[in-house]
Design a protein around this motif. Structure first.
Motif, PDB file in Angstrom:
ATOM      1  N   VAL A   9      -2.339   6.036 -18.258  1.00  0.00           N
ATOM      2  CA  VAL A   9      -2.214   5.581 -16.871  1.00  0.00           C
ATOM      3  C   VAL A   9      -3.580   5.462 -16.214  1.00  0.00           C
ATOM      4  O   VAL A   9      -3.780   4.599 -15.350  1.00  0.00           O
ATOM      5  N   SER A  10      -4.548   6.284 -16.604  1.00  0.00           N
ATOM      6  CA  SER A  10      -5.883   6.145 -16.015  1.00  0.00           C
ATOM      7  C   SER A  10      -6.520   4.827 -16.422  1.00  0.00           C
ATOM      8  O   SER A  10      -7.138   4.134 -15.591  1.00  0.00           O
ATOM      9  N   LEU A  11      -6.354   4.451 -17.671  1.00  0.00           N
ATOM     10  CA  LEU A  11      -6.888   3.165 -18.128  1.00  0.00           C
ATOM     11  C   LEU A  11      -6.127   2.009 -17.495  1.00  0.00           C
ATOM     12  O   LEU A  11      -6.722   0.998 -17.083  1.00  0.00           O
ATOM     13  N   ALA A  12      -4.802   2.138 -17.405  1.00  0.00           N
ATOM     14  CA  ALA A  12      -3.985   1.072 -16.822  1.00  0.00           C
ATOM     15  C   ALA A  12      -4.308   0.879 -15.345  1.00  0.00           C
ATOM     16  O   ALA A  12      -4.439  -0.255 -14.865  1.00  0.00           O
ATOM     17  N   ALA A  13      -4.450   1.972 -14.621  1.00  0.00           N
ATOM     18  CA  ALA A  13      -4.732   1.866 -13.188  1.00  0.00           C
ATOM     19  C   ALA A  13      -6.096   1.229 -12.951  1.00  0.00           C
ATOM     20  O   ALA A  13      -6.259   0.392 -12.051  1.00  0.00           O
ATOM     21  N   GLY A  14      -7.087   1.605 -13.746  1.00  0.00           N
ATOM     22  CA  GLY A  14      -8.406   1.022 -13.595  1.00  0.00           C
ATOM     23  C   GLY A  14      -8.434  -0.460 -13.871  1.00  0.00           C
ATOM     24  O   GLY A  14      -9.215  -1.208 -13.267  1.00  0.00           O
ATOM     25  N   SER A  15      -7.569  -0.916 -14.770  1.00  0.00           N
ATOM     26  CA  SER A  15      -7.487  -2.341 -15.096  1.00  0.00           C
ATOM     27  C   SER A  15      -6.610  -3.104 -14.105  1.00  0.00           C
ATOM     28  O   SER A  15      -6.975  -4.197 -13.642  1.00  0.00           O
ATOM     29  N   LYS A  16      -5.477  -2.539 -13.763  1.00  0.00           N
ATOM     30  CA  LYS A  16      -4.561  -3.198 -12.825  1.00  0.00           C
ATOM     31  C   LYS A  16      -5.199  -3.385 -11.454  1.00  0.00           C
ATOM     32  O   LYS A  16      -4.865  -4.326 -10.728  1.00  0.00           O
ATOM     33  N   ALA A  58      -7.129   7.870  -8.088  1.00  0.00           N
ATOM     34  CA  ALA A  58      -8.168   7.193  -7.314  1.00  0.00           C
ATOM     35  C   ALA A  58      -8.087   5.683  -7.476  1.00  0.00           C
ATOM     36  O   ALA A  58      -8.184   4.930  -6.490  1.00  0.00           O
ATOM     37  N   ALA A  59      -7.914   5.214  -8.700  1.00  0.00           N
ATOM     38  CA  ALA A  59      -7.830   3.773  -8.944  1.00  0.00           C
ATOM     39  C   ALA A  59      -6.595   3.175  -8.279  1.00  0.00           C
ATOM     40  O   ALA A  59      -6.655   2.082  -7.678  1.00  0.00           O
ATOM     41  N   TYR A  60      -5.483   3.875  -8.362  1.00  0.00           N
ATOM     42  CA  TYR A  60      -4.236   3.420  -7.755  1.00  0.00           C
ATOM     43  C   TYR A  60      -4.384   3.307  -6.234  1.00  0.00           C
ATOM     44  O   TYR A  60      -4.013   2.282  -5.631  1.00  0.00           O
ATOM     45  N   GLU A  61      -4.954   4.328  -5.610  1.00  0.00           N
ATOM     46  CA  GLU A  61      -5.087   4.309  -4.151  1.00  0.00           C
ATOM     47  C   GLU A  61      -6.097   3.253  -3.693  1.00  0.00           C
ATOM     48  O   GLU A  61      -5.883   2.602  -2.656  1.00  0.00           O
ATOM     49  N   ASP A  62      -7.165   3.053  -4.451  1.00  0.00           N
ATOM     50  CA  ASP A  62      -8.111   1.995  -4.092  1.00  0.00           C
ATOM     51  C   ASP A  62      -7.486   0.615  -4.266  1.00  0.00           C
ATOM     52  O   ASP A  62      -7.775  -0.312  -3.490  1.00  0.00           O
TER      53      ASP A  62
END
Length: 402
Positions: free
Chosen positions: A340-347, A256-260
């Motif tokens: 990756v969930s933490l990284a995506a949310g931060s990136k 979800a974070a990546y797609e947003d």
């Protein structure tokens, strides 16, 4: 002992196979996604969405085929949870302990218990949980007691982190009998003396309802008690089964974070002035970072599938080696999906820019959800278990937290 029974179940669909489960998950995820940011921002509890989720039949897909369910693979179950979690991470987590209770039932329940409770799940009853406690020496210590009274028992104690209990028809509860044996008690939600308190105040996973459950002389029938500790006295899949669902939730949050982030950079972000470009999506440094993130996300999703296959093998033939292999495979998945969930949310914010931090977008929910959910058990111990297995041939412990 006559006890209140759960409320009448919803009218639900019966899903027949893995392909249908994935198809239905994608359909209802598309329905859940548009309101996810608002539900999180306002902490609007998803009662209507959960009823739709239940009616879809997805809460019954792990019921074995001999009991009328689809008996889907662990690969499929993890994918379903990841799909729902990508739409709304709280909705993805709420059924986690429902499926966990059904796995304990599958592994340790009697035939009569399995017939009755699997049928209830297929009919739309939701099982919550009252497993964890706060204030104990370790996360595995339990003070909630099961005391014999006549032909039945009573439960006294207090639980926390009770995800799903607020929405449940039954609250599977981890209790300790007078002889020290641990049971999972499938307590009706409307049993006298059982109180569910909506006191979850975590900054992430805000609508999971993961608050307190209090038991004050709550009656429970003998036929509603399933041995819990026996699942860890021999090689069973209960531990890695619980963990793969957690990994799937984190994989969904990452997706979800990546797609947003992709959507925001494509449509709203401005290029950095030194790039000399007209579009942020043409910035070579931004492109590179999305490439790194995409590779990590795809690796996490692939290793989640691999963990599911190992768990399927252990489910078919549970023994010391197969269960250990599944536990380690799932630990590897948990390590990658956590990171990756933490990284995506931060990136998402690093690449999208300051505008992405505006409250009206509520994009910070992805990082908040990941940070709170990945605290379930520490990833550093995943690496230790994996390393000790490969380097020193040390089998992982048999419990639900590895």
């Amino acid at each position: 002992m006559t006890l209140p029974q759960p409320a009448p179940a919803l009218s639900v669909a019966i899903i027949r196979d893995d392909a249908e489960a994935i198809e239905v998950a994608r359909r209802i995820a598309a329905e859940f996604k548009p309101g996810a940011a608002e539900r999180d921002r306002d902490r609007r509890l998803p009662h209507e969405e959960l009823d739709a989720f239940s009616r879809s039949g997805l809460w019954g897909i792990s019921v074995p085929r001999e009991y009328g369910g689809a008996g889907v693979s662990r690969v499929t179950l993890a994918r379903v949870i990841a799909i729902i979690s990508a739409a709304d991470a709280s909705l993805g987590q709420i059924p986690q302990n429902h499926f966990y209770a059904l796995e304990v039932l599958r592994v340790n329940g009697s035939k009569a218990q399995q017939r009755r409770l699997f049928a209830a799940a297929l009919a739309g009853q939701r099982f919550g949980n009252a497993l964890a406690e706060i204030g104990t020496r370790t996360a595995n210590d339990r003070n909630t007691r099961l005391i014999r009274e006549g032909a039945g028992y009573r439960i006294n104690g207090r639980k926390f982190y009770c995800t799903g209990a607020l929405y449940a028809d039954r609250v599977p509860t981890l209790v300790v009998a007078e002889d020290g044996h641990q049971y999972l008690a499938f307590v009706p939600r409307n049993a006298p003396g059982l109180t569910v308190i909506d006191d979850w105040s975590g900054f992430g996973q805000r609508t999971t309802g993961s608050g307190s459950v209090v038991f004050e002389n709550v009656p429970v029938r003998t036929e509603d008690l399933v041995s819990f500790q026996a699942a860890f006295e021999r090689p069973t899949t209960v531990g890695p089964f619980a963990q793969i669902l957690h990994a799937a939730i984190d994989a969904g949050i990452a997706r979800a974070a990546y797609e947003d982030a992709l959507e925001f950079v494509r449509t709203r972000s401005r290029p950095w002035i030194d790039s000399g470009l007209d579009k942020a999506s043409d910035d070579p440094l931004t492109i590179q970072e999305f490439g790194r993130l995409a590779i990590r996300l795809h690796a996490a999703e692939a290793i989640l599938d691999r963990a599911g296959r190992l768990l399927d093998a252990a489910t078919a033939q549970p023994d010391t080696d197969s269960v250990a292999a599944a536990s380690i495979g799932v630990a590897e998945a948990r390590a990658l999906t956590t990171e990756v969930s933490l990284a995506a949310g931060s990136k998402l914010f690093e690449l999208s820019g300051t505008r992405a931090s505006l409250a009206e977008h509520n994009l910070d929910r992805h990082w908040r959800n990941a940070r709170v959910h990945t605290l379930h058990d520490p990833v550093r111990w995943k690496y230790h278990a994996v390393g000790n297995f490969y380097l020193n041939d040390k089998l992982p412990p048999r419990r639900g937290t590895i």
